[in-house]
Design a protein around this motif. Structure first.
Motif, mmCIF file in Angstrom:
data_model
loop_
_atom_site.group_PDB
_atom_site.id
_atom_site.type_symbol
_atom_site.label_atom_id
_atom_site.label_comp_id
_atom_site.label_asym_id
_atom_site.label_seq_id
_atom_site.Cartn_x
_atom_site.Cartn_y
_atom_site.Cartn_z
ATOM 1 N N ASP A 140 0.785 -1.259 -0.021
ATOM 2 C CA ASP A 140 0.005 -0.024 0.129
ATOM 3 C C ASP A 140 0.851 1.338 0.040
ATOM 4 N N LEU A 141 1.973 1.199 0.671
ATOM 5 C CA LEU A 141 2.921 2.476 0.936
ATOM 6 C C LEU A 141 3.462 2.848 -0.514
ATOM 7 N N ALA A 142 3.976 1.646 -1.223
ATOM 8 C CA ALA A 142 4.537 2.042 -2.681
ATOM 9 C C ALA A 142 3.393 2.709 -3.627
ATOM 10 N N LEU A 143 2.226 1.625 -3.360
ATOM 11 C CA LEU A 143 1.051 2.206 -4.084
ATOM 12 C C LEU A 143 0.697 3.872 -4.106
ATOM 13 N N ALA A 144 0.505 4.252 -2.701
ATOM 14 C CA ALA A 144 0.113 5.402 -2.263
ATOM 15 C C ALA A 144 1.367 6.595 -2.865
ATOM 16 N N ALA A 145 2.505 6.115 -2.877
ATOM 17 C CA ALA A 145 3.825 7.091 -3.193
ATOM 18 C C ALA A 145 3.592 6.983 -4.733
ATOM 19 N N LEU A 149 2.399 10.024 -9.816
ATOM 20 C CA LEU A 149 1.872 10.184 -11.068
ATOM 21 C C LEU A 149 1.069 11.506 -11.102
ATOM 22 N N GLN A 150 0.493 12.092 -10.146
ATOM 23 C CA GLN A 150 0.101 13.406 -10.383
ATOM 24 C C GLN A 150 0.909 14.492 -10.934
ATOM 25 N N MET A 151 2.121 14.205 -10.534
ATOM 26 C CA MET A 151 3.259 15.168 -10.882
ATOM 27 C C MET A 151 3.549 14.800 -12.451
ATOM 28 N N VAL A 152 3.482 13.492 -12.856
ATOM 29 C CA VAL A 152 3.641 13.269 -14.308
ATOM 30 C C VAL A 152 2.577 13.721 -14.990
ATOM 31 N N ILE A 166 5.330 17.104 -3.013
ATOM 32 C CA ILE A 166 4.767 15.838 -2.573
ATOM 33 C C ILE A 166 3.928 16.245 -1.080
ATOM 34 N N ALA A 167 4.526 17.104 -0.351
ATOM 35 C CA ALA A 167 4.085 17.468 1.012
ATOM 36 C C ALA A 167 2.829 18.096 0.782
ATOM 37 N N LEU A 168 2.576 19.072 -0.304
ATOM 38 C CA LEU A 168 0.987 19.553 -0.372
ATOM 39 C C LEU A 168 0.242 18.612 -0.701
ATOM 40 N N MET A 169 0.430 17.508 -1.445
ATOM 41 C CA MET A 169 -0.493 16.660 -1.664
ATOM 42 C C MET A 169 -0.921 15.081 -0.720
ATOM 43 N N THR A 170 0.012 15.143 0.221
ATOM 44 C CA THR A 170 0.059 14.324 1.225
ATOM 45 C C THR A 170 0.453 14.809 2.681
ATOM 46 N N ASP A 171 -0.061 14.565 3.737
ATOM 47 C CA ASP A 171 0.429 14.736 5.208
ATOM 48 C C ASP A 171 1.073 13.661 5.881
ATOM 49 N N GLN A 172 1.125 12.392 5.065
ATOM 50 C CA GLN A 172 1.541 11.237 5.610
ATOM 51 C C GLN A 172 3.023 11.029 5.670
ATOM 52 N N ALA A 203 5.127 8.570 5.932
ATOM 53 C CA ALA A 203 5.536 7.706 5.324
ATOM 54 C C ALA A 203 5.378 7.534 3.862
ATOM 55 N N VAL A 204 4.331 8.197 3.423
ATOM 56 C CA VAL A 204 4.114 8.111 1.947
ATOM 57 C C VAL A 204 4.996 9.236 1.341
ATOM 58 N N ARG A 205 5.053 10.349 2.135
ATOM 59 C CA ARG A 205 6.087 11.611 1.523
ATOM 60 C C ARG A 205 7.515 11.023 1.464
ATOM 61 N N ALA A 206 8.226 10.213 2.486
ATOM 62 C CA ALA A 206 9.497 9.563 2.434
ATOM 63 C C ALA A 206 9.477 8.573 1.345
ATOM 64 N N THR A 207 8.758 7.791 1.147
ATOM 65 C CA THR A 207 8.539 6.705 -0.142
ATOM 66 C C THR A 207 8.589 7.310 -1.328
ATOM 67 N N ALA A 208 7.648 8.293 -1.396
ATOM 68 C CA ALA A 208 7.640 9.062 -2.702
ATOM 69 C C ALA A 208 8.960 9.745 -2.996
ATOM 70 N N GLY A 209 9.664 10.436 -1.994
ATOM 71 C CA GLY A 209 10.819 11.048 -2.212
ATOM 72 C C GLY A 209 11.940 10.335 -2.699
ATOM 73 N N ALA A 210 11.939 8.888 -2.395
ATOM 74 C CA ALA A 210 12.899 8.063 -2.830
ATOM 75 C C ALA A 210 12.810 7.823 -4.314
ATOM 76 N N TYR A 211 11.714 7.947 -4.910
ATOM 77 C CA TYR A 211 11.558 7.696 -6.359
ATOM 78 C C TYR A 211 11.453 9.007 -7.066
ATOM 79 N N LEU A 212 11.550 10.299 -6.322
ATOM 80 C CA LEU A 212 11.321 11.500 -6.981
ATOM 81 C C LEU A 212 12.243 11.898 -8.309
#
Length: 445
Positions: free
Chosen positions: A265-270, A275-278, A338-344, A346-355
């Motif tokens: 779920d974490l990778a899916l959410a990230a 994808l919104q940025m894409v 990313i922070a503007l789109m989610t306040d979670q 764990a999701v922020r950190a995971t998304a940042g890894a793939y930024l």
């Protein structure tokens, strides 16, 4: 523009900026839809609108060929200064859009049954999504006609008209969102009624403006010419080619999301956030691809090799500048976005890894965006279809192997491979476009 004149950077920008600005209004409307139901009691209202809107986004995206197919034919007719054919292109596109819209209306029940079974939502969310769906489905003919009108206006290089109609559509929608949901307390169906009114009013306005443009050119809608068998076959063939290409693209992103779910779920959410940025990247690059459609089509219509080269070079220079700018913004401020789109956290950190993959996306995708515009303007849709089919095969090979080695990084690498393949396959076929306007060589030369 004279027959041999090369389009300037300024001309490309004049055509592109209204499309970019128009694209920016699209997520704004989604935010308002979410905001008005977000103040209703219970989360099921947001879920109902989200699922209902996603169904229409998926269905209508498949019919986006109505915009792309229309713009190329309109641009070529304009380049050839063939006013009767400009009017006929409009007539064919509107007839096809209205016909397909009526088919969607006739199939509304099975479409909803399939969509309902696809989403594993609660009973309350499904009920509200159904209420939304069975109201908004009645805008299908108008939505598809708006696609056709948008393509026609872009083909004629009237992108500011397209912008004004889009502003009207979204403005009516937003105002009625507030009236129906906040004022009249109509709930989720009120959001759908607002969309219905916005789409139909925009379609009527677009038809009135288009009719006036046709009359100014001294032409009229001529049914025998609209229904000319040869031209109809070419028009339908082009649209089927683009539909196949679009279906492949939809499948590619759907497969990406499906595979992301395998990583949890974490990778899916990230990935959903990224994808919104894409999609935001697409909003920026689409304007120059649309400019390429109009200018390339006009160059082919007047058979000007210099104008064709100038259109390709000027639009790609602008697209390259914007692509690099977007990449730099993502590198510098991607974590903030990313922070503007989610306040979670764990999701922020995971998304940042793939930024970094998202920052790479604009400079990789620019080539397939631009070449799509070139081939649409040239109406060489069979080449587009074949390039997409080949690219899909390459993507699937990458998507089925790279994630096994590199996990979610491998999945993003596969998406990068898809865009590289799309650009490379279209580039390999590009000389066919240039041959459309290449100067004839005399036998003794």
């Amino acid at each position: 523009m004279s027959a041999g004149e090369r389009p300037s950077l300024g001309r490309v920008w004049i055509l592109a900026w209204p499309i970019i600005l128009s694209n920016v209004t699209t997520p704004l409307l989604g935010m308002v839809d979410t905001a008005v139901v977000g103040h209703l009691p219970g989360p099921e209202h947001i879920g109902g609108v989200a699922i209902g809107a996603l169904v229409f986004t998926s269905v209508f995206w498949l019919f986006s060929f109505l915009r792309m197919g229309t713009s190329g034919f309109a641009a070529q007719a304009a380049g050839a200064e063939d006013a009767p054919e400009i009017a006929a292109v409009l007539g064919r596109a509107i007839l096809l859009a209205a016909g397909l819209g009526l088919i969607l209306l006739a199939l509304q029940a099975p479409i909803w049954w399939a969509a309902r079974d696809l989403f594993d939502a609660s009973a309350a969310v499904q009920t509200l999504a159904g209420e939304y769906f069975f109201v908004r489905i009645w805008c299908a003919p108008a939505t598809l006609m708006n696609y056709a009108l948008l393509g026609w206006f872009i083909g004629l290089q009237h992108t500011r008209v397209a912008l004004l109609i889009q502003i009207w559509l979204n403005g009516v929608n937003i105002v009625l969102d507030l009236v129906f949901v906040v004022g009249l307390e109509m709930g989720v169906p009120g959001v759908a009624w607002a969309t219905l009114a916005g789409e139909w009013s925009a379609a009527v306005l677009g038809l009135l403006v288009a009719g006036r443009m046709v009359r100014r050119r001294g032409a009229a809608l001529n049914l025998p010419r609209i229904l000319d068998i040869g031209r109809l076959k070419r028009f339908f063939r082009a649209n089927v080619d683009i539909m196949i290409r679009t279906a492949c693209l939809i499948f590619s992103f759907a497969f990406f999301t499906r595979e992301a779910a395998q990583f949890g779920d974490l990778a899916l959410a990230a990935n959903a956030v990224l994808l919104q940025m894409v999609h935001m990247t697409a909003y920026g690059l689409d304007g120059f691809a649309f400019a390429a459609e109009a200018l390339v089509g006009a160059a082919i219509g007047r058979r000007s090799h210099a104008a064709l080269r100038g259109a390709v070079v000027a639009s790609t220079i602008w697209a390259g500048i914007v692509a690099v700018a977007i990449a730099l913004v993502y590198l510098a401020a991607g974590d903030l976005i990313i922070a503007l789109m989610t306040d979670q956290e764990a999701v922020r950190a995971t998304a940042g890894a793939y930024l970094p993959w998202v920052a790479l996306y604009p400079v990789v995708a620019i080539w397939c965006f631009q070449l799509d515009g070139v081939f649409i303007g040239a109406t060489q849709t069979a080449d587009m279809r074949n390039a997409m089919l080949a690219s899909l095969a390459i993507y699937m090979a990458a998507a089925l192997t790279l994630p096994a080695m590199w996990g979610n990084h491998g999945l993003w690498a596969a998406l990068t491979v898809l865009n590289l393949a799309r650009g490379a396959t279209l580039a390999a076929l590009y000389p066919r476009v240039e041959r459309r306007t290449a100067p004839a060589v005399s036998p003794g030369a």
